[in-house]
Design a protein around this motif. Structure first.
Motif, PDB file in Angstrom:
ATOM      1  N   UNK A  38       0.587  -1.384  -0.181  1.00  7.31           N
ATOM      2  CA  UNK A  38      -0.206  -0.025   0.063  1.00  7.31           C
ATOM      3  C   UNK A  38       1.051   1.222   0.329  1.00  7.31           C
ATOM      4  N   UNK A  39       1.195   1.473  -1.146  1.00  8.02           N
ATOM      5  CA  UNK A  39       2.276   3.132  -1.612  1.00  8.02           C
ATOM      6  C   UNK A  39       1.032   4.717  -1.373  1.00  8.02           C
ATOM      7  N   UNK A  40      -0.540   4.481  -1.867  1.00  9.24           N
ATOM      8  CA  UNK A  40      -0.929   5.587  -2.209  1.00  9.24           C
ATOM      9  C   UNK A  40      -1.350   5.657  -1.100  1.00  9.24           C
ATOM     10  N   UNK A  41      -2.097   7.305  -0.570  1.00  8.01           N
ATOM     11  CA  UNK A  41      -3.481   7.585   0.065  1.00  8.01           C
ATOM     12  C   UNK A  41      -4.377   7.068  -0.115  1.00  8.01           C
ATOM     13  N   UNK A  42      -5.229   6.408  -0.542  1.00  4.07           N
ATOM     14  CA  UNK A  42      -6.609   5.917  -1.353  1.00  4.07           C
ATOM     15  C   UNK A  42      -6.118   4.306   0.226  1.00  4.07           C
ATOM     16  N   UNK A  43      -5.324   3.322  -1.028  1.00  8.28           N
ATOM     17  CA  UNK A  43      -4.438   2.060  -0.510  1.00  8.28           C
ATOM     18  C   UNK A  43      -4.554   2.327   0.705  1.00  8.28           C
ATOM     19  N   UNK A  44      -3.717   3.266   2.078  1.00 12.18           N
ATOM     20  CA  UNK A  44      -3.695   2.988   2.801  1.00 12.18           C
ATOM     21  C   UNK A  44      -4.995   3.358   4.277  1.00 12.18           C
ATOM     22  N   UNK A  45      -5.983   4.353   3.013  1.00 14.30           N
ATOM     23  CA  UNK A  45      -6.815   4.658   3.846  1.00 14.30           C
ATOM     24  C   UNK A  45      -8.218   3.230   4.072  1.00 14.30           C
ATOM     25  N   UNK A  46      -8.168   2.832   2.839  1.00  6.40           N
ATOM     26  CA  UNK A  46      -9.233   1.986   2.368  1.00  6.40           C
ATOM     27  C   UNK A  46      -8.799   0.210   2.607  1.00  6.40           C
ATOM     28  N   UNK A  47      -7.754   0.274   2.455  1.00  5.63           N
ATOM     29  CA  UNK A  47      -7.525  -1.278   2.137  1.00  5.63           C
ATOM     30  C   UNK A  47      -7.125  -1.643   3.253  1.00  5.63           C
ATOM     31  N   UNK A  48      -6.707  -1.470   4.434  1.00 10.62           N
ATOM     32  CA  UNK A  48      -6.674  -1.710   6.185  1.00 10.62           C
ATOM     33  C   UNK A  48      -8.443  -2.152   6.430  1.00 10.62           C
ATOM     34  N   UNK A  91       0.568  -6.251  -4.844  1.00  4.94           N
ATOM     35  CA  UNK A  91      -0.281  -4.657  -5.196  1.00  4.94           C
ATOM     36  C   UNK A  91      -1.264  -5.058  -6.243  1.00  4.94           C
ATOM     37  N   UNK A  92      -2.642  -5.247  -5.172  1.00  9.61           N
ATOM     38  CA  UNK A  92      -4.062  -5.277  -5.600  1.00  9.61           C
ATOM     39  C   UNK A  92      -4.882  -4.815  -7.028  1.00  9.61           C
ATOM     40  N   UNK A  93      -4.394  -2.843  -6.573  1.00  7.83           N
ATOM     41  CA  UNK A  93      -4.645  -2.124  -6.560  1.00  7.83           C
ATOM     42  C   UNK A  93      -4.304  -0.943  -6.276  1.00  7.83           C
ATOM     43  N   UNK A  94      -4.179   0.583  -7.467  1.00  4.40           N
ATOM     44  CA  UNK A  94      -3.053   1.552  -7.136  1.00  4.40           C
ATOM     45  C   UNK A  94      -3.969   2.783  -6.571  1.00  4.40           C
ATOM     46  N   UNK A  95      -5.385   3.141  -7.688  1.00  5.46           N
ATOM     47  CA  UNK A  95      -5.738   4.043  -6.986  1.00  5.46           C
ATOM     48  C   UNK A  95      -7.419   3.773  -6.306  1.00  5.46           C
ATOM     49  N   UNK A  96      -8.022   5.138  -6.258  1.00  5.68           N
ATOM     50  CA  UNK A  96      -9.325   4.643  -5.842  1.00  5.68           C
ATOM     51  C   UNK A  96     -10.388   4.302  -7.027  1.00  5.68           C
TER      52      UNK A  96
END
Length: 384
Positions: free
Chosen positions: A164-174, A253-258
């Motif tokens: 998880x590298x981007x803001x949205x990955x770190x906000x939603x995926x957990x 790394x499944x997805x990189x953007x919202x």
């Protein structure tokens, strides 16, 4: 107001504790040395428009310390540069076998068809299905093979570390990962006396003899959740299914953007709700709880501050203290989750935003199930 606040406070403590105590992934895949006289392992990778990931995935496979394996890449009619990248890599290593997939037969889902084609060319005693967005550590095959033997698994699967590298990955995926741990208990999956079955399609390791005995991916030919359904067929046929923590062995790394997360996870959630109608109710409740965390907790704290200032007294202070304590309790759990997933602790503060997005995903997926609209994934529409 104090009574209502106290009821919500106690309920919130209980719910948060329960939600964050469901992971229960007791088996851990630890580094192990390559085995002498090791059987051939056929690593099968389905790739449809994976130009972003395929080179890193294949290079990680070729770097394995396991002494006896082959790599089969099934190009599932990609329209990007995926096959060209694999062709270039193939010229540097004879262990790579590139297969160009055929048209999708009527009634088949894309991934089962791709994996069946790959398995047809496989020569190994074990089949290892790896997604193109999953990257193995050098000792992954050796370690998984050793753990599969130790646990007497016929199908061995593991949860990978999520990149998880981007803001949205770190906000939603957990939050998504926490929800998944509630829906599927690893301890129940690993208990041969229970029917619970799940597998992580990012990494599945199965005996060839067992795969052939159950009919391979032809047994789940129309499934978009072929990993879960394959696990159900294996366990239902009396074979040993094992799921383990493999975060030290592989990353994904499944997805990189919202937008990618929205498309991917509404699809995944839709499939889960569609297959397990009991989860539909749980999903709607989860969406409500997510929105409650997103909206009610901040409002509760703000209301407590306002009431305490406007009308100071025992009750107003108690309401404010309960709101702050529950908010702090939530942050405590989310900080632990963030650290466990390797992201900065301060992302716990984004929980309301992430919960709102996750709740919207849940409701959208539930609507797609009820309305029968289905989902679109990689250019293909699925309704069943």
């Amino acid at each position: 107001m104090l009574l209502i606040s106290t009821i919500f406070f106690i309920a919130g403590l209980l719910i948060l504790t329960w939600l964050h105590s469901q992971y229960q992934l007791d088996l851990l895949v630890e580094p192990a040395q390559a085995t002498k006289n090791a059987p051939l392992i056929s690593v099968c990778v389905p790739a449809r428009n994976e130009e972003r990931n395929i080179e890193a995935c294949v290079k990680a496979l070729l770097a394995q310390t396991y002494p006896n394996f082959e790599v089969i890449i099934l190009d599932d009619r990609s329209t990007d540069s995926t096959p060209q990248i694999v062709e270039r890599l193939k010229g540097t290593d004879s262990r790579i076998n590139l297969i160009h997939g055929t048209d999708l037969p009527s009634g088949w889902a894309g991934k089962p068809h791709a994996l069946l084609q790959a398995s047809t060319s496989a020569r190994g005693d074990w089949l290892c299905f790896v997604d193109a967005d999953t990257f193995l550590e050098a000792d992954a095959l050796s370690s998984v093979y050793a753990k599969a033997l130790e646990s007497k698994a016929d199908l061995f699967t593991m949860m990978t570390r999520q990149i998880m590298l981007t803001f949205w990955e770190r906000t939603v995926l957990p939050l998504v990962m926490t929800a998944l741990s509630v829906g599927f208990s690893p301890r129940k999956v690993n208990d041969p006396r229970r029917k619970d079955a799940i597998a992580n399609g990012q990494f599945i390791f199965i005996k060839r003899s067992v795969y052939d005995a159950i009919g391979g991916h032809a047994a789940v030919y129309d499934s978009i959740v072929e990993d879960k359904d394959l696990a159900s067929v294996v366990k239902g046929s009396g074979y040993r299914l094992v799921i383990a923590d493999g975060q030290r062995m592989a990353s994904t790394r499944m997805y990189t953007s919202l937008p990618e997360m929205w498309e991917g996870w509404t699809k995944n959630i839709y499939l889960g709700l569609r297959e397990e109608r009991g989860l539909m109710v749980l999903g709607v409740i989860g969406a409500i709880l997510a929105f409650a965390a997103a909206v009610l907790l901040p409002v509760w704290v703000a209301a407590g501050v306002y009431i305490t200032i406007a009308s100071p007294g025992y009750e107003s202070v108690a309401i404010l203290v309960e709101a702050i304590l529950l908010w702090g309790f939530l942050l405590y759990w989310r900080i632990l989750a963030s650290r466990g997933m390797g992201i900065p602790s301060w992302y716990a503060l984004t929980t309301p935003l992430g919960a709102a997005v996750f709740g919207a995903m849940m409701l959208t997926s539930a609507f797609k199930v009820i309305s029968g609209k289905g989902v679109v994934w990689k250019g293909r529409r699925y309704k069943r």
